[in-house]
Motif scaffolding. Structure first.
Motif, PDB file in Angstrom:
ATOM      1  N   VAL A  55       0.831  -1.198   0.000  1.00  0.00           N
ATOM      2  CA  VAL A  55       0.000   0.000   0.000  1.00  0.00           C
ATOM      3  C   VAL A  55       0.871   1.256   0.000  1.00  0.00           C
ATOM      4  O   VAL A  55       0.622   2.204  -0.756  1.00  0.00           O
ATOM      5  CB  VAL A  55      -0.955  -0.007   1.205  1.00  0.00           C
ATOM      6  CG1 VAL A  55      -1.732   1.311   1.295  1.00  0.00           C
ATOM      7  CG2 VAL A  55      -1.916  -1.189   1.119  1.00  0.00           C
ATOM      8  N   VAL A  56       1.894   1.273   0.837  1.00  0.00           N
ATOM      9  CA  VAL A  56       2.792   2.435   0.901  1.00  0.00           C
ATOM     10  C   VAL A  56       3.468   2.657  -0.447  1.00  0.00           C
ATOM     11  O   VAL A  56       3.585   3.790  -0.925  1.00  0.00           O
ATOM     12  CB  VAL A  56       3.838   2.244   2.016  1.00  0.00           C
ATOM     13  CG1 VAL A  56       4.904   3.331   1.954  1.00  0.00           C
ATOM     14  CG2 VAL A  56       3.160   2.261   3.389  1.00  0.00           C
ATOM     15  N   ARG A  57       3.922   1.587  -1.064  1.00  0.00           N
ATOM     16  CA  ARG A  57       4.576   1.707  -2.371  1.00  0.00           C
ATOM     17  C   ARG A  57       3.639   2.267  -3.429  1.00  0.00           C
ATOM     18  O   ARG A  57       4.088   2.866  -4.406  1.00  0.00           O
ATOM     19  CB  ARG A  57       5.062   0.332  -2.836  1.00  0.00           C
ATOM     20  CG  ARG A  57       6.285  -0.202  -2.109  1.00  0.00           C
ATOM     21  CD  ARG A  57       6.533  -1.631  -2.508  1.00  0.00           C
ATOM     22  NE  ARG A  57       7.820  -2.132  -2.056  1.00  0.00           N
ATOM     23  CZ  ARG A  57       8.216  -3.383  -2.206  1.00  0.00           C
ATOM     24  NH1 ARG A  57       7.409  -4.273  -2.798  1.00  0.00           N
ATOM     25  NH2 ARG A  57       9.399  -3.766  -1.780  1.00  0.00           N
ATOM     26  N   GLY A  58       2.343   2.056  -3.245  1.00  0.00           N
ATOM     27  CA  GLY A  58       1.383   2.519  -4.231  1.00  0.00           C
ATOM     28  C   GLY A  58       0.792   3.881  -3.947  1.00  0.00           C
ATOM     29  O   GLY A  58      -0.112   4.321  -4.663  1.00  0.00           O
ATOM     30  N   THR A  59       1.305   4.583  -2.935  1.00  0.00           N
ATOM     31  CA  THR A  59       0.705   5.838  -2.486  1.00  0.00           C
ATOM     32  C   THR A  59       1.565   7.036  -2.832  1.00  0.00           C
ATOM     33  O   THR A  59       2.786   7.031  -2.601  1.00  0.00           O
ATOM     34  CB  THR A  59       0.481   5.804  -0.963  1.00  0.00           C
ATOM     35  OG1 THR A  59      -0.464   4.765  -0.652  1.00  0.00           O
ATOM     36  CG2 THR A  59      -0.049   7.133  -0.449  1.00  0.00           C
TER      37      THR A  59
END
Length: 551
Positions: A55-59
């Motif tokens: 999720v962090v990588r996609g934000t």
């Protein structure tokens, strides 16, 4: 067939929740009570670290949805007919990565590395085959274990082709293990990298194709989802079919100028969402107009933004669609003009939920490669193509239905024809093919006891919670988040932390449309909460810190 009746998105202000004698809210729903204050952080903190890392990588702050959430498994967004495929879970994240090319790819068969392997590793692997230095500030790493050592290669490959079977993650392939014998043969004769994941969430087409092209995740390359926030607007990820939000040059963007743009670079895919795996063409300084052939024109003609890309108009006249339609018709054993009982477009039409276009797409690729000279000289060329029909069939019929098996078989046949064509035209031992997928597919919710969360109902319930109308409140929504209209949020005094708390307390019963009862089989489950995590994007670091401390 069970169905969830979606409520109108035009619900008006004034609805009041009333608790009925039967313990519902008077409309057949659950208790409707939101999560307690701060429940969003406590719940989100329980997210497994590897899932939240995705999720962090996609934000990207300022682009990603204002409010993010993760359904509580096995629940997911959709309905009893169609499913979604966006999230950080293994069944969506696990994808094939097959490398094949005698003389360049070692015949390793199955290869599992001791490190994390994601589709971000594709771009640096292509760079290594080209002898191109790849930026070391990106997470992707060349899979050198799959490559013939450079000193043993006679010359660089004349053509490198990346094929994406859209939606064909391992959960789809494993559902139909006998439907892809040609792919299995390439896995044995080349290298099939095991344990590969998408690497970021949302696992959606624009974001993941850009990861393939750049060797970086959305937090670096900038393409976060299908919608993207810019200021107070929300736009398509590739507005006007241009790479406006792509912040990094792709491997093709980096390589082409080293040849004085003499290398041929091209893409064929359904729409602009796939451009991130190829690159920016003339949109960036020093780039030239690479070939971009997209199919979502609606009138049988191909489309592209010709300010930045080349689109040969002769491709509109490539013959053979009728022959491919007849092939698909006969393949199901009944010559009736139908595919497995379903109508097929009589005229050339892309984007249908049937395998006809997969065959025709190869015809168009062959015409383009022959006319423009891909792979014809010693300067390596690059081509990127997405076969969309697996994903479309997964949405229309579901991955567990026989339509998916048929579609996989047809795409596998196309793959075999593609390999044969490369051998014949480019020459044996002169090309490399990589095949992967951008995500898995969601199974039929009934097959896994899942409740298909109705996004329209959820939006209505959120709007009612704050006494506003649905239409003015939301700008866009996806299975992992919502974009709100900033002025409405300000004027109504909406606190997104409170909205996150509401989601944490939101139940299956709450999501049943007003005036309806839960379908049989779900009536004893109305108190099940539907969300495992929910948080404002501007608080994502607080969740990450909590997860790190807990771990």
């Amino acid at each position: 067939m069970l169905a969830v009746l979606l409520v109108s998105a035009l619900a008006v202000v004034g609805y009041t929740r009333v608790v009925g004698d039967d313990g519902t809210n008077g409309n057949g729903n659950g208790n409707g009570s939101p999560g307690s204050p701060g429940a969003w952080l406590a719940a989100s903190c329980q997210t497994p670290p590897d899932e939240f890392r995705a999720v962090v990588r996609g934000t990207v702050q300022g682009r990603t949805a204002d409010l993010q959430f993760l359904p509580r498994l096995p629940h997911s967004f959709g309905d009893f007919r169609k499913t979604t495929h966006s999230g950080p879970w293994d069944f969506l994240q696990r994808v094939p990565l097959v490398l094949y090319g005698p003389g360049y790819i070692a015949p390793r068969g199955d290869l599992e590395l001791a490190r994390e392997t994601t589709v971000a590793d594709i771009a640096p692997t292509v760079a290594e085959l080209l002898g191109l230095e790849f930026p070391d500030d990106r997470p992707g790493r060349a899979i050198t274990e799959a490559l013939v050592p450079r000193v043993n290669r006679a010359e660089p490959p004349r053509l490198i082709v990346l094929v994406v079977w859209d939606g064909a993650g391992y959960n789809v392939l494993e559902q139909w293990p006998d439907a892809w014998p040609r792919l299995a043969r390439l896995m044995r004769r080349g290298t099939s990298v095991r344990g590969v994941e998408v690497g970021s969430s949302p696992s959606v087409t624009p974001a993941i194709h850009a990861t393939m092209g750049t060797g970086a995740f959305p937090r670096q390359h900038g393409v976060v989802d299908i919608p993207v926030r810019t200021g107070e607007k929300v736009l398509d990820a590739f507005p006007d079919k241009a790479p406006r939000f792509l912040e990094l040059p792709t491997v093709a963007d980096l390589y082409d100028p080293t040849t004085n743009n003499a290398s041929l670079v091209g893409l064929m895919a359904e729409r602009a969402w796939h451009l991130g795996m190829m690159g920016s063409g003339a949109y960036i300084e020093g780039g030239d107009k690479d070939y971009a052939v997209m199919t979502q024109g609606g009138d049988g003609r191909f489309i592209a933004n010709t300010d930045y890309y080349k689109l040969p108009r002769y491709l509109d006249r490539v013959p053979g669609y009728e022959l491919d339609r007849e092939l698909v018709d006969r393949a199901d054993g009944v010559d009736d003009g139908l595919w497995m009982g379903h109508e097929m477009p009589a005229e050339k039409e892309a984007g249908g939920a049937d395998p006809v276009w997969s065959h025709y797409q190869l015809r168009v690729l062959k015409a383009l490669w022959e006319r423009e000279g891909f792979g014809r000289d010693a300067i390596p060329d690059l081509f990127f193509t997405n076969f969309k029909e697996i994903d479309l069939v997964g949405h229309a019929y579901n991955m567990i239905e026989p339509e998916m098996e048929s579609t996989l078989r047809h795409n596998d046949r196309v793959l075999g024809d593609l390999v044969e064509h490369l051998d014949t035209t480019v020459g044996r031992n002169r090309w490399v093919l990589a095949l992967t997928a951008d995500h898995g597919s969601g199974p039929d919710p009934r097959s896994i006891d899942s409740w298909p969360i109705s996004m329209p109902q959820l939006q209505v319930d959120l709007a009612l919670e704050y006494g506003v109308r649905v239409g003015p409140l939301f700008q866009a929504q996806r299975p992992t988040g919502m974009w709100f209209k900033p002025d409405v949020v300000r004027d109504a005094g909406i606190d997104l932390e409170d909205a996150a708390d509401f989601l944490i307390g939101y139940t299956l019963g709450d999501n049943v449309p007003d005036g309806k009862r839960a379908p049989r089989g779900y009536r004893d489950r109305v108190d099940e909460r539907l969300f495992a995590a929910a948080f404002p994007t501007n608080r994502i670091e607080d969740v990450a810190s909590c997860i790190r401390a807990r771990s």
